[in-house]
Design a protein around this motif. Structure first.
Motif, PDB file in Angstrom:
ATOM      1  N   GLN A 190     -22.035  63.646  48.381  1.00  0.00           N
ATOM      2  CA  GLN A 190     -21.690  62.608  49.344  1.00  0.00           C
ATOM      3  C   GLN A 190     -22.955  61.844  49.753  1.00  0.00           C
ATOM      4  O   GLN A 190     -23.964  62.448  50.072  1.00  0.00           O
ATOM      5  CB  GLN A 190     -21.061  63.276  50.564  1.00  0.00           C
ATOM      6  N   ARG A 191     -22.836  60.524  49.723  1.00  0.00           N
ATOM      7  CA  ARG A 191     -23.966  59.667  50.107  1.00  0.00           C
ATOM      8  C   ARG A 191     -23.537  58.858  51.326  1.00  0.00           C
ATOM      9  O   ARG A 191     -22.478  58.220  51.295  1.00  0.00           O
ATOM     10  CB  ARG A 191     -24.257  58.735  48.931  1.00  0.00           C
ATOM     11  N   ILE A 192     -24.338  58.904  52.381  1.00  0.00           N
ATOM     12  CA  ILE A 192     -23.963  58.220  53.628  1.00  0.00           C
ATOM     13  C   ILE A 192     -25.000  57.156  53.958  1.00  0.00           C
ATOM     14  O   ILE A 192     -26.200  57.436  53.905  1.00  0.00           O
ATOM     15  CB  ILE A 192     -23.881  59.233  54.798  1.00  0.00           C
ATOM     16  N   ARG A 193     -24.531  55.979  54.276  1.00  0.00           N
ATOM     17  CA  ARG A 193     -25.413  54.849  54.599  1.00  0.00           C
ATOM     18  C   ARG A 193     -24.909  54.140  55.849  1.00  0.00           C
ATOM     19  O   ARG A 193     -23.692  54.024  56.028  1.00  0.00           O
ATOM     20  CB  ARG A 193     -25.319  53.809  53.474  1.00  0.00           C
ATOM     21  N   ALA A 194     -25.831  53.641  56.643  1.00  0.00           N
ATOM     22  CA  ALA A 194     -25.427  52.829  57.801  1.00  0.00           C
ATOM     23  C   ALA A 194     -24.961  51.458  57.312  1.00  0.00           C
ATOM     24  O   ALA A 194     -25.445  50.976  56.289  1.00  0.00           O
ATOM     25  CB  ALA A 194     -26.601  52.668  58.751  1.00  0.00           C
ATOM     26  N   ALA A 195     -24.027  50.875  58.016  1.00  0.00           N
ATOM     27  CA  ALA A 195     -23.542  49.549  57.607  1.00  0.00           C
ATOM     28  C   ALA A 195     -23.055  48.775  58.814  1.00  0.00           C
ATOM     29  O   ALA A 195     -22.680  49.373  59.828  1.00  0.00           O
ATOM     30  CB  ALA A 195     -22.386  49.714  56.631  1.00  0.00           C
ATOM     31  N   LEU A 197     -20.034  46.341  59.801  1.00  0.00           N
ATOM     32  CA  LEU A 197     -18.718  46.087  59.216  1.00  0.00           C
ATOM     33  C   LEU A 197     -18.469  44.602  58.989  1.00  0.00           C
ATOM     34  O   LEU A 197     -18.738  43.780  59.866  1.00  0.00           O
ATOM     35  CB  LEU A 197     -17.632  46.648  60.136  1.00  0.00           C
ATOM     36  N   ASN A 198     -17.947  44.284  57.786  1.00  0.00           N
ATOM     37  CA  ASN A 198     -17.593  42.884  57.535  1.00  0.00           C
ATOM     38  C   ASN A 198     -16.286  42.560  58.263  1.00  0.00           C
ATOM     39  O   ASN A 198     -15.617  43.455  58.790  1.00  0.00           O
ATOM     40  CB  ASN A 198     -17.528  42.595  56.025  1.00  0.00           C
ATOM     41  N   GLU A 199     -15.938  41.276  58.265  1.00  0.00           N
ATOM     42  CA  GLU A 199     -14.772  40.803  59.050  1.00  0.00           C
ATOM     43  C   GLU A 199     -13.501  41.573  58.706  1.00  0.00           C
ATOM     44  O   GLU A 199     -12.776  42.027  59.587  1.00  0.00           O
ATOM     45  CB  GLU A 199     -14.518  39.322  58.757  1.00  0.00           C
ATOM     46  N   ALA A 212     -21.252  48.732  64.138  1.00  0.00           N
ATOM     47  CA  ALA A 212     -21.867  49.766  63.306  1.00  0.00           C
ATOM     48  C   ALA A 212     -20.791  50.598  62.612  1.00  0.00           C
ATOM     49  O   ALA A 212     -19.769  50.926  63.207  1.00  0.00           O
ATOM     50  CB  ALA A 212     -22.729  50.663  64.173  1.00  0.00           C
ATOM     51  N   GLY A 213     -21.049  50.910  61.352  1.00  0.00           N
ATOM     52  CA  GLY A 213     -20.143  51.778  60.602  1.00  0.00           C
ATOM     53  C   GLY A 213     -20.935  52.683  59.674  1.00  0.00           C
ATOM     54  O   GLY A 213     -22.154  52.564  59.578  1.00  0.00           O
ATOM     55  N   ARG A 236     -15.706  54.309  61.242  1.00  0.00           N
ATOM     56  CA  ARG A 236     -16.165  53.647  62.466  1.00  0.00           C
ATOM     57  C   ARG A 236     -17.348  54.408  63.029  1.00  0.00           C
ATOM     58  O   ARG A 236     -17.283  55.616  63.223  1.00  0.00           O
ATOM     59  CB  ARG A 236     -15.033  53.657  63.500  1.00  0.00           C
ATOM     60  N   GLY A 237     -18.427  53.682  63.310  1.00  0.00           N
ATOM     61  CA  GLY A 237     -19.631  54.331  63.819  1.00  0.00           C
ATOM     62  C   GLY A 237     -19.444  54.927  65.208  1.00  0.00           C
ATOM     63  O   GLY A 237     -20.150  55.859  65.582  1.00  0.00           O
TER      64      GLY A 237
END
Ligand code: 16G
Length: 259
Positions: A190-195, A197-199, A212-213, A236-237
């Motif tokens: 599993q790879r986790i990255r901060a993002a 969220l797009n519209e 944040a997601g 959802r962050g």
């Protein structure tokens, strides 16, 4: 009815910065201190401007900013409210569990809204990751995962059509479905990255665009080493904590000294 906090005696705004930011901080402080609670109504723009002795433009700017930050929500025709609080969920990073199992362990009922499910011509990435043979189709399932009315995550999974010839046959849990054909994964990376969220994803998760997601990619394997599932999820962050237990190991990379 607006929370009585807004009717109480003279307002002292925090100092520093433009007036609308002072007002914004005052509202945030009231929420953090518990003086105003999730779901409480704010007074009308005009009443708040009179109460705080600022212009309606200042109130509008502060409120808009708080709506953008997801602190307040506006409902057409009924006013502005403190956003409902969502319960944070902790997920262990060491167990290969399914979303349904994770939530059941917490006594939370889950449901899925289907965004897509079907057989497709695979992308080059899917062909490589899933080790598809020439001409083989890919099964894609995309779901919004919710508990009650609160959306938690969007999951877009790809599997070989040999593993999942009938994506429409999944009732609720993908892993339960795979269990039945002895193709449930036993290991995953599993790879986790901060993002941000797009519209489109933000609208599905009911948060403001840009919130944040967490972007999570899970590649799951059978005991034979064959890749069975490649899933991209967006969590959802504000609702998820991923928790990992760390132990002192004896590999030199850990810095542990050998006796
Ligand atoms: C988890 C997995 C996802 C898997 C799903 C199956 C993460 C980040 N993702 O959500 O890869 O497809 O469980 O859940 O943990 P289900 O059996 O409830 O459909």
């Amino acid at each position: 009815m607006p929370n009585s906090f807004f009717a109480d005696g003279p307002v002292v705004l925090p100092t520093g910065g433009p007036l609308y930011l002072q007002l914004k901080r005052w509202i945030e402080d009231a929420i953090h201190s518990g003086a105003v609670n999730p779901g409480d109504a704010l007074p009308s723009e005009r009443d708040l401007a009179t109460k705080v002795d600022v212009s309606r433009v200042t109130v509008r700017k502060a409120v808009l900013q708080l709506v953008k930050d997801g602190v307040l929500v506006q409902r057409h025709g009924s006013g502005t409210f403190v956003a409902p609080q969502t319960q944070r969920v902790e997920q262990s990073l060491s167990n290969l569990t399914s979303f349904t199992e994770d939530m059941a362990r917490r006594g939370m009922a889950v449901r899925a809204e289907w965004l897509d499910r079907g057989l497709y011509v695979p992308s080059p990435e899917e062909t490589v990751i899933l080790g598809l043979t020439s001409g083989e189709q890919v099964a894609r399932i995309a779901r919004l995962r919710l508990t009650g009315d609160t959306p938690l995550a969007i999951e877009r999974a790809s599997l070989s059509s040999r593993t999942l010839p009938d994506p429409a046959g999944i009732a609720d849990s993908l892993y339960k479905h795979l269990d039945k054909t002895a193709s449930r994964p036993v290991r995953a990376i599993q790879r986790i990255r901060a993002a941000n969220l797009n519209e489109e994803d933000a609208a599905l998760l009911q948060v403001p665009a840009g919130s944040a997601g967490l972007n999570i990619e899970r590649t799951s394997y059978l005991a034979s080493g064959r890749v069975i599932e490649f899933t991209r999820s967006i969590y959802r962050g504000d609702t998820y904590d991923f928790v990992a237990e760390l132990r002192l190991g004896d590999s030199p990379a850990t810095g542990a000294s050998k006796p």
